[in-house]
Design a protein around this motif. Sequence first.
Motif, mmCIF file in Angstrom:
data_model
loop_
_atom_site.group_PDB
_atom_site.id
_atom_site.type_symbol
_atom_site.label_atom_id
_atom_site.label_comp_id
_atom_site.label_asym_id
_atom_site.label_seq_id
_atom_site.Cartn_x
_atom_site.Cartn_y
_atom_site.Cartn_z
ATOM 1 N N LEU A 107 -5.515 11.260 6.004
ATOM 2 C CA LEU A 107 -4.694 10.200 5.175
ATOM 3 C C LEU A 107 -4.887 10.238 3.804
ATOM 4 C CD1 LEU A 107 -2.362 8.133 5.954
ATOM 5 C CD2 LEU A 107 -4.520 6.386 6.335
ATOM 6 N N TYR A 108 -3.877 9.820 2.884
ATOM 7 C CA TYR A 108 -3.889 9.804 1.394
ATOM 8 C C TYR A 108 -3.573 8.194 0.922
ATOM 9 C CZ TYR A 108 -4.463 14.598 2.397
ATOM 10 O OH TYR A 108 -4.703 15.820 3.153
ATOM 11 N N LEU A 166 0.835 -1.374 -0.046
ATOM 12 C CA LEU A 166 -0.061 0.078 0.115
ATOM 13 C C LEU A 166 0.931 1.215 0.025
ATOM 14 C CD1 LEU A 166 -2.831 1.371 0.152
ATOM 15 C CD2 LEU A 166 -2.451 1.337 2.746
ATOM 16 N N PHE A 167 0.717 2.144 -0.761
ATOM 17 C CA PHE A 167 1.166 3.424 -1.021
ATOM 18 C C PHE A 167 0.523 4.423 -0.367
ATOM 19 C CE2 PHE A 167 2.273 7.426 -3.351
ATOM 20 C CZ PHE A 167 3.659 7.600 -2.809
ATOM 21 N N LEU A 168 0.948 5.372 0.576
ATOM 22 C CA LEU A 168 0.346 6.377 1.132
ATOM 23 C C LEU A 168 1.106 7.429 1.513
ATOM 24 C CD1 LEU A 168 0.988 6.190 4.565
ATOM 25 C CD2 LEU A 168 -0.600 4.335 4.512
ATOM 26 N N SER A 169 0.260 8.612 1.715
ATOM 27 C CA SER A 169 1.019 9.911 2.382
ATOM 28 C C SER A 169 -0.061 10.372 3.554
ATOM 29 C CB SER A 169 1.031 10.933 1.442
ATOM 30 O OG SER A 169 2.019 11.961 1.676
ATOM 31 N N GLY A 170 0.361 11.492 3.987
ATOM 32 C CA GLY A 170 -0.621 11.954 5.097
ATOM 33 C C GLY A 170 -0.282 13.143 5.873
ATOM 34 N N GLY A 171 -0.917 13.911 6.516
ATOM 35 C CA GLY A 171 -0.555 14.809 7.312
ATOM 36 C C GLY A 171 -1.649 15.135 8.281
ATOM 37 N N ALA A 172 -1.684 16.406 8.748
ATOM 38 C CA ALA A 172 -2.726 16.929 9.839
ATOM 39 C C ALA A 172 -3.976 16.690 9.399
ATOM 40 C CB ALA A 172 -2.277 18.179 10.611
ATOM 41 N N ASP A 173 -4.140 17.138 8.222
ATOM 42 C CA ASP A 173 -5.537 17.099 7.501
ATOM 43 C C ASP A 173 -6.035 15.684 7.152
ATOM 44 O OD1 ASP A 173 -3.790 16.931 5.832
ATOM 45 O OD2 ASP A 173 -4.648 18.264 4.239
ATOM 46 N N VAL A 183 -8.946 10.276 3.224
ATOM 47 C CA VAL A 183 -9.715 9.580 4.175
ATOM 48 C C VAL A 183 -9.352 10.155 5.452
ATOM 49 C CG1 VAL A 183 -10.081 7.394 3.316
ATOM 50 C CG2 VAL A 183 -8.246 7.572 4.782
ATOM 51 N N SER A 184 -10.001 10.160 6.681
ATOM 52 C CA SER A 184 -9.536 10.666 7.980
ATOM 53 C C SER A 184 -8.896 9.623 8.505
ATOM 54 C CB SER A 184 -10.790 10.774 8.838
ATOM 55 O OG SER A 184 -11.433 9.505 9.220
ATOM 56 N N TRP A 185 -7.913 9.881 9.621
ATOM 57 C CA TRP A 185 -7.234 9.226 9.949
ATOM 58 C C TRP A 185 -7.888 8.027 10.618
ATOM 59 C CZ3 TRP A 185 -2.136 8.518 9.585
ATOM 60 C CH2 TRP A 185 -1.702 9.672 8.817
ATOM 61 N N GLU A 186 -9.288 8.175 11.192
ATOM 62 C CA GLU A 186 -9.911 6.821 11.634
ATOM 63 C C GLU A 186 -10.001 5.783 10.862
ATOM 64 O OE1 GLU A 186 -10.259 10.325 14.371
ATOM 65 O OE2 GLU A 186 -10.669 10.053 12.179
ATOM 66 N N LEU A 187 -9.799 6.111 9.367
ATOM 67 C CA LEU A 187 -10.100 5.093 8.665
ATOM 68 C C LEU A 187 -8.634 4.603 8.098
ATOM 69 C CD1 LEU A 187 -12.972 6.394 6.410
ATOM 70 C CD2 LEU A 187 -12.927 4.710 8.202
ATOM 71 N N ALA A 188 -7.720 4.660 8.950
ATOM 72 C CA ALA A 188 -6.342 4.261 8.331
ATOM 73 C C ALA A 188 -6.240 2.904 8.060
ATOM 74 C CB ALA A 188 -5.191 4.606 9.562
ATOM 75 N N ASP A 189 -7.043 1.790 8.763
ATOM 76 C CA ASP A 189 -7.057 0.569 8.507
ATOM 77 C C ASP A 189 -8.042 0.024 7.302
ATOM 78 O OD1 ASP A 189 -9.485 1.130 9.606
ATOM 79 O OD2 ASP A 189 -9.276 -0.505 11.476
ATOM 80 N N LYS A 190 -8.447 1.073 6.639
ATOM 81 C CA LYS A 190 -9.380 0.530 5.423
ATOM 82 C C LYS A 190 -8.805 -0.249 4.431
ATOM 83 C CE LYS A 190 -12.177 2.544 1.915
ATOM 84 N NZ LYS A 190 -12.623 3.930 1.302
ATOM 85 N N ASP A 240 4.977 8.031 1.199
ATOM 86 C CA ASP A 240 5.804 9.225 0.475
ATOM 87 C C ASP A 240 6.930 9.757 1.007
ATOM 88 O OD1 ASP A 240 6.177 11.402 -0.950
ATOM 89 O OD2 ASP A 240 4.039 11.949 -1.125
ATOM 90 N N GLY A 241 8.171 9.525 0.567
ATOM 91 C CA GLY A 241 9.464 9.847 0.898
ATOM 92 C C GLY A 241 9.857 11.601 0.686
ATOM 93 N N ARG A 242 8.823 12.283 0.190
ATOM 94 C CA ARG A 242 9.252 13.582 -0.038
ATOM 95 C C ARG A 242 9.216 14.341 1.289
ATOM 96 N NH1 ARG A 242 5.260 14.662 -4.850
ATOM 97 N NH2 ARG A 242 3.896 13.407 -3.601
ATOM 98 N N ASN A 243 8.516 13.936 2.138
ATOM 99 C CA ASN A 243 8.331 14.664 3.485
ATOM 100 C C ASN A 243 8.609 13.724 4.621
ATOM 101 O OD1 ASN A 243 6.008 13.350 2.903
ATOM 102 N ND2 ASN A 243 4.667 15.003 3.134
ATOM 103 N N THR A 244 8.577 14.238 5.826
ATOM 104 C CA THR A 244 8.708 13.409 6.914
ATOM 105 C C THR A 244 7.732 13.925 7.778
ATOM 106 O OG1 THR A 244 10.315 14.991 8.206
ATOM 107 C CG2 THR A 244 11.145 13.086 6.888
ATOM 108 N N GLU A 245 6.643 13.283 7.942
ATOM 109 C CA GLU A 245 5.282 13.349 8.614
ATOM 110 C C GLU A 245 5.313 12.916 10.013
ATOM 111 O OE1 GLU A 245 3.140 15.632 7.397
ATOM 112 O OE2 GLU A 245 3.185 15.523 5.472
ATOM 113 N N PRO A 246 4.573 13.430 11.183
ATOM 114 C CA PRO A 246 4.563 13.028 12.310
ATOM 115 C C PRO A 246 3.916 11.592 12.404
ATOM 116 C CG PRO A 246 3.291 14.927 12.221
ATOM 117 C CD PRO A 246 3.857 14.848 10.845
ATOM 118 N N TYR A 247 3.006 11.206 11.662
ATOM 119 C CA TYR A 247 2.494 9.999 11.786
ATOM 120 C C TYR A 247 3.471 8.784 11.548
ATOM 121 C CZ TYR A 247 2.909 9.394 6.504
ATOM 122 O OH TYR A 247 3.382 9.199 5.203
ATOM 123 N N LEU A 248 4.683 9.110 11.186
ATOM 124 C CA LEU A 248 5.695 7.811 11.314
ATOM 125 C C LEU A 248 6.346 7.842 12.495
ATOM 126 C CD1 LEU A 248 7.222 8.770 7.816
ATOM 127 C CD2 LEU A 248 5.792 6.892 8.390
#
Length: 328
Positions: free
Chosen positions: A215-216, A206-213, A251-258, A267-275
């Motif tokens: 998960l993608y 699964l490929f994903l990215s994310g931020g405060a707003d 999606v929202s973070w609540e659906l991270a396990d979708k 996405d390695g272009r940034n370092t997000e706190p979810y990691l």
Amino acid sequence: MALSRRSLLLGAGAVVLTACSNSKDQPPATTGPWEFTDDRGVKITRPSRPATLVAQLSSAAALWDLGLRPVGTFGQSKKPDGTASDLAGNVDVTKVTSISETYGEFGLEKFAALKPDLLIAPTYLTTELWYVPKESTAGIAAICPSLGIEHQLHSVDTVIDRYVALATALGADLKAAPVVKAKEEFGAASKAVTDQAAQQKGLKVLFLSGGADGLYFGNPAAFMGLSQLQKLGVGFVVPKVDPAKPTWESVSWELADKYPADVILYDGRNTEPYLTDAAKYPTFARLPAVRAKQVFAFNPETPPSWAQFAPVFRQFTTNLGTVRPVAG
């Protein structure tokens, strides 16, 4: 990295093609009229082969690895600490003029001062050139033609082939030792991916990215590197995306396990706190792939060249060899 950019996703040289009639082993003549129909369907015509190129950084990196040297680039060529951006590939950013470093800006005066014969940039399912603001297009057209190469919904070998055709038209020596070596290494790295994927058939990536707003979830078909891995036999989770915007499902973070997955590529272009912040993003921290530490970086904007993707695929093969099924 802003959501708008996610949604959009995903130098010295010369160009014009004698249509597609030139043999790869026979560089086009240096005199006489030239033509090239780009991936927007636009036919570029010049009285002679262009001698000075300016290119968006990803395109510049692709051409650089084929032996061509743009005089100018646009796109983020440097990190905040002043070192070369990963997106620059092998481009020597100290030897080219940066037209602009910021998306939405374009230094038209700097561009004109280089007296370019051609501007080259990626396209992403539109006629708009990546990193070229709409308000700058008329000014650019008054100086020289522009050329677009499609980067989305194609595997990376297809995109590279387009740059190879362009480089051939520019008179590049595709038999040069570095080019031949890069192509061979890309082929070997690709075969290694196929072999490893066959040994671990059934793994879900699964490929994903994310931020405060939110998960993608990334659509592998929309990113040339992931599309290539899919083509080589890697099993990807395919999220539900809007066909008109085929890059991400938000999606929202609540659906991270979708989407259950054995391996997560982020996405390695940034370092997000979810990691790193398990307490703040518990739904992500509980994912089987995260708990098994089967989470790896992937840069979806790796420049499309054999030289750039060979090490990416070698690293992916190494990572894949360390994982096991955990999604259930």
